[in-house]
Motif scaffolding. Structure first.
Motif, PDB file in Angstrom:
ATOM      1  N   ILE A 130       0.835  -1.207   0.000  1.00  0.00           N
ATOM      2  CA  ILE A 130       0.000   0.000   0.000  1.00  0.00           C
ATOM      3  C   ILE A 130       0.867   1.253   0.000  1.00  0.00           C
ATOM      4  O   ILE A 130       0.608   2.212  -0.745  1.00  0.00           O
ATOM      5  CB  ILE A 130      -0.954  -0.018   1.211  1.00  0.00           C
ATOM      6  N   ALA A 148       2.505   1.847  -3.369  1.00  0.00           N
ATOM      7  CA  ALA A 148       1.537   2.370  -4.332  1.00  0.00           C
ATOM      8  C   ALA A 148       1.260   3.842  -4.061  1.00  0.00           C
ATOM      9  O   ALA A 148       1.201   4.664  -4.987  1.00  0.00           O
ATOM     10  CB  ALA A 148       0.244   1.568  -4.271  1.00  0.00           C
ATOM     11  N   TRP A 179      -1.434   1.038  -8.427  1.00  0.00           N
ATOM     12  CA  TRP A 179      -2.511   0.706  -7.489  1.00  0.00           C
ATOM     13  C   TRP A 179      -3.285  -0.527  -7.943  1.00  0.00           C
ATOM     14  O   TRP A 179      -3.865  -1.233  -7.118  1.00  0.00           O
ATOM     15  CB  TRP A 179      -3.477   1.890  -7.360  1.00  0.00           C
ATOM     16  N   VAL A 203      -2.504  -3.755  -6.139  1.00  0.00           N
ATOM     17  CA  VAL A 203      -2.574  -3.786  -4.678  1.00  0.00           C
ATOM     18  C   VAL A 203      -3.597  -4.785  -4.150  1.00  0.00           C
ATOM     19  O   VAL A 203      -3.278  -5.605  -3.278  1.00  0.00           O
ATOM     20  CB  VAL A 203      -2.826  -2.370  -4.110  1.00  0.00           C
TER      21      VAL A 203
END
Length: 233
Positions: A70, A73, A80, A83
């Motif tokens: 996370i 990203a 993203w 993720v």
């Protein structure tokens, strides 16, 4: 898909070796019962090293940790879009690693009651002094230090870098880990905690869900802060 498989298998290996240390130290009749913090710190360090090597073999970046995924990203280091899949793979791998550990040590669970060491601490973290404000701060600090140092390695699946990452985990354990058990990884805590709660483990104690938010939120914030700092430099 190989990257998702690598994150899954790497996190499974991480928990098999890491939770295996917890079981060896806590469960009755295990030869390592009663061993100290040095074994815990080095055991988890080697667990991370082996997990990163496993993930790297399958072409994964070796995060093994939703907080890193996370934060990276958020810092623009990865997309993203990967993720959700990475986080799901990491949590599932952690659950499976814990389940395998339960199977391996099942006879020892059968003879160890909850007041004799059969606790969630084999798999997940518990604070030495429960003060959720400072427990949260401890997880933020430990994960910040871990992530900041890890980012200096660049591609930490290459060459001897997983070994360095393992020693980094041991160093975090020695320096910052004795307050909360240094989760620094939501999957490493939540997956095994969930496994301890739902699997038919004899004599088990509470999963301590009231504490479980700290090793999830604290590491995410700590990793994000470190990533943002590196991005600003």
């Amino acid at each position: 898909m190989n990257a998702y498989l690598g994150e899954f298998l790497g996190t499974m290996i991480l928990i098999m070796f890491g939770a295996g240390v917890g079981a060896s130290i806590n469960l009755k009749k295990a030869y390592a019962q009663g061993s100290g913090w040095v074994m815990i710190a080095f055991g988890w360090g080697f667990a991370v090293m082996l997990g990163v090597y496993t993930a790297g073999y399958f072409g994964a970046p070796g995060h093994l940790n939703p907080a890193l995924t996370i934060a990276f990203a958020a810092g623009g280091l990865i997309k993203w879009s990967i993720v959700p899949g990475f986080v799901l793979a990491q949590v599932a791998g952690a659950f499976l690693g814990a389940a395998i550990t339960v199977l391996h040590f099942y006879p020892h669970f059968k003879i160890t009651k909850k007041d004799e060491g059969n606790s969630v601490a084999i798999f997940a973290t518990v604070p030495s002094i429960e003060n959720q404000t400072f427990n949260f701060i401890s997880e933020v600090i430990a994960t910040f230090a871990f992530t900041l140092c890890l980012l200096t390695l660049g591609d930490f699946t290459a060459g001897l870098k997983p070994l360095i990452a393992g020693f980094l985990i041991a160093a975090i354990g020695f320096s910052f880990g004795s307050t909360t058990g240094y989760a620094i990884n939501p999957a490493r805590d939540f997956g095994p905690r969930f496994a301890y709660a739902v699997l038919p483990i004899p004599n088990k104690g509470s999963a301590n869900w009231s504490y479980a938010w700290i090793p999830i939120v604290g590491p995410i914030i700590g990793a994000w802060l470190a990533t943002i700092l590196v991005g600003l430099i």
